[in-house]
Design a protein around this motif. Sequence first.
Motif, PDB file in Angstrom:
ATOM      1  N   VAL A 135      31.874  31.843  48.105  1.00 42.29           N
ATOM      2  CA  VAL A 135      33.265  31.878  48.654  1.00 42.29           C
ATOM      3  C   VAL A 135      34.416  32.317  47.816  1.00 42.29           C
ATOM      4  CG1 VAL A 135      34.788  30.300  49.804  1.00 42.29           C
ATOM      5  CG2 VAL A 135      32.419  29.691  49.590  1.00 42.29           C
ATOM      6  N   ASN A 136      35.026  33.245  48.421  1.00 43.29           N
ATOM      7  CA  ASN A 136      36.231  33.878  47.620  1.00 43.29           C
ATOM      8  C   ASN A 136      37.443  33.106  47.693  1.00 43.29           C
ATOM      9  OD1 ASN A 136      37.876  35.695  46.364  1.00 43.29           O
ATOM     10  ND2 ASN A 136      38.121  37.045  48.127  1.00 43.29           N
TER      11      ASN A 136
ATOM     12  N   SER B   2      32.369  28.616  44.405  1.00 45.49           N
ATOM     13  CA  SER B   2      33.921  29.474  44.429  1.00 45.49           C
ATOM     14  C   SER B   2      34.011  30.110  43.322  1.00 45.49           C
ATOM     15  CB  SER B   2      34.834  28.088  44.173  1.00 45.49           C
ATOM     16  OG  SER B   2      34.765  27.088  45.156  1.00 45.49           O
ATOM     17  N   VAL B   3      34.041  31.540  43.658  1.00 46.59           N
ATOM     18  CA  VAL B   3      33.912  32.614  42.708  1.00 46.59           C
ATOM     19  C   VAL B   3      35.231  33.281  42.671  1.00 46.59           C
ATOM     20  CG1 VAL B   3      31.491  32.857  43.020  1.00 46.59           C
ATOM     21  CG2 VAL B   3      32.954  34.179  44.554  1.00 46.59           C
ATOM     22  N   GLY B   4      36.086  33.034  43.320  1.00 47.23           N
ATOM     23  CA  GLY B   4      37.595  33.699  43.429  1.00 47.23           C
ATOM     24  C   GLY B   4      38.506  33.294  42.414  1.00 47.23           C
ATOM     25  N   PRO B   5      39.754  33.915  42.492  1.00 46.51           N
ATOM     26  CA  PRO B   5      40.095  35.041  43.781  1.00 46.51           C
ATOM     27  C   PRO B   5      39.552  36.398  43.069  1.00 46.51           C
ATOM     28  CG  PRO B   5      42.078  34.545  42.069  1.00 46.51           C
ATOM     29  CD  PRO B   5      41.034  33.413  41.622  1.00 46.51           C
ATOM     30  N   ILE B   6      38.787  36.882  44.187  1.00 47.27           N
ATOM     31  CA  ILE B   6      38.293  38.192  44.105  1.00 47.27           C
ATOM     32  C   ILE B   6      39.323  39.254  44.884  1.00 47.27           C
ATOM     33  CG2 ILE B   6      36.536  39.759  44.430  1.00 47.27           C
ATOM     34  CD1 ILE B   6      35.819  37.606  42.460  1.00 47.27           C
ATOM     35  N   THR B   7      40.126  39.920  44.065  1.00 51.08           N
ATOM     36  CA  THR B   7      41.171  40.653  44.576  1.00 51.08           C
ATOM     37  C   THR B   7      40.947  42.177  44.102  1.00 51.08           C
ATOM     38  OG1 THR B   7      42.744  40.361  42.938  1.00 51.08           O
ATOM     39  CG2 THR B   7      42.834  39.120  45.074  1.00 51.08           C
TER      40      THR B   7
ATOM     41  N   SER C 154      37.082  28.215  35.788  1.00 46.56           N
ATOM     42  CA  SER C 154      36.080  27.548  36.921  1.00 46.56           C
ATOM     43  C   SER C 154      35.406  28.733  37.489  1.00 46.56           C
ATOM     44  CB  SER C 154      37.113  26.673  37.856  1.00 46.56           C
ATOM     45  OG  SER C 154      38.069  27.461  38.525  1.00 46.56           O
ATOM     46  N   SER C 155      36.059  29.655  38.046  1.00 40.90           N
ATOM     47  CA  SER C 155      35.386  30.601  38.745  1.00 40.90           C
ATOM     48  C   SER C 155      34.371  31.725  37.850  1.00 40.90           C
ATOM     49  CB  SER C 155      36.184  31.449  39.690  1.00 40.90           C
ATOM     50  OG  SER C 155      36.937  30.762  40.783  1.00 40.90           O
ATOM     51  N   THR C 156      35.169  31.907  36.566  1.00 40.04           N
ATOM     52  CA  THR C 156      34.452  32.588  35.625  1.00 40.04           C
ATOM     53  C   THR C 156      33.179  32.005  35.294  1.00 40.04           C
ATOM     54  OG1 THR C 156      36.325  33.914  35.019  1.00 40.04           O
ATOM     55  CG2 THR C 156      34.262  33.652  33.473  1.00 40.04           C
TER      56      THR C 156
END
Length: 485
Positions: free
Chosen positions: A218-219, A248-253, A466-468
């Motif tokens: 999820v982004n 949770s892998v975001g925020p991917i922008t 957390s996402s990293t």
Amino acid sequence: MESSPRTTHIAIVSVPAFSHQVSILEFAKRLLHLQANTFHITCIIPTLSSSSPAPTKSFFFDSLPHNIHCIFLPSVNSQELNNKGVSVEIQIQLSTSRAMPSVRETLISLSKTTQLTALIADAMNPEALEFGKELDIFSYIYFPCSTMVLSICFHSKNLDEEVSCEYKDHPGLIHLPGCISIRGADFPDSMQDRGSLGYKLFLQRCQRYLNAPDGILVNSFMELEEEATKAISQRGSHGGGDYPPVYSVGPITQSGASSSKSRCECLLWLDKQEPNSVLYVSFGSGGTLSQKQINELALGLELSRHKFLWANLRAPNDRASATYFSDVCLVDDPLHFLPLGFLERTKEQGLVMCGWAPQVEVLGHKSIGAFLSHCGWNSVLESVEHGVPMIAWPLFAEQRTNAALVTDELKVALRAKMNIGEKVVVKEDIVKVIKGLMEGLEGEEIRRKVKELKKLANGAMMEDGSSTRTISKLAHKWKHLGKAL
């Protein structure tokens, strides 16, 4: 493209929508950044004949790292897809479904020349996961929207049984575990006509999400939607529940420059403005307004007396998503549809652009004080990452759900009030919401909250964020574990 024996090969299947392609490919770039020279990624992209290769899109693909390879499949034409009344979601869904034989053929070909380890399919294309099962590799869905929207998808079957009327006609708020309660009218467009093909396809997609073999990426990030993430995790398969694992892998922008011009006109104009003084106005890569709404917005901007940058201005259209797949509605001369004398009267106050603005650079500019946004999820995350408060002005897809999230739960936005009878936001309310955000005490509190979220967003993507950590664990799994293990 053949990869070396030590390279972990990942296949990605996207959809014919540029915003989706950017999101999933930025995730791929993030993965490569953390695992330099150990991954090779092939992105398979179905296309539509109506898609136009705008310069900004070409630049994005041309600037991808050498170990990301894109394969554009031949476009699929049909009478259904050529019907201008067909919604964005249905066009994407039908075009990707018809591209499945080509996707399968491409994946099988890749598996014969590389050590294919994992398949990641866009959320609009969950059918592709069947090929991951066939090839016996890890298989995931990449969900480019919020955790809140994913929660709606997970609960869609129960909601379909419990709510007897159209969602937009539901008299009260609808509760979702871990999320704010929202109006049925703020549910995604795919849910707003329960007798339609779009609604049927939506329910089918949601069922496939629940059956995602290895999970959903999820982004979003834990600190942004903590309660929603926890509520889903409590029903996850790791705890013996009926939901797949959610990561949770975001925020991917979008990262890096978004055009080949290092300093375009709008950035040079912004350089001359005072810090935090400019309202950035953009309705995304395909949003359109009616003629009446363009008139009201233009006059509202003028009457607010605040500086503004109005980008991606398109010719009027009563369909909010009229240019989603194409930039053909961009015009050279906006004079013929803007209010008479508007450009002359506001030449010292604002800048109007018919062309594409480099949004990441704009939002990061010191002169930007707020963002009037359609609330596409990419734009929401970019605004949060740069600590820019928002005026929420949703148009289509899941944008109303995002607007509810940023205004009612995260409290980093004010929402434009629409006159329901006329389906237009009038100039008086536009002035009110601009002044409320740019001048008032409420706006000051919103700016404080969005600055806090900016720190959390940046922290989630730091080395120990957390996402990293989540992406690194997935990468380790793909590198060192075989599917059979």
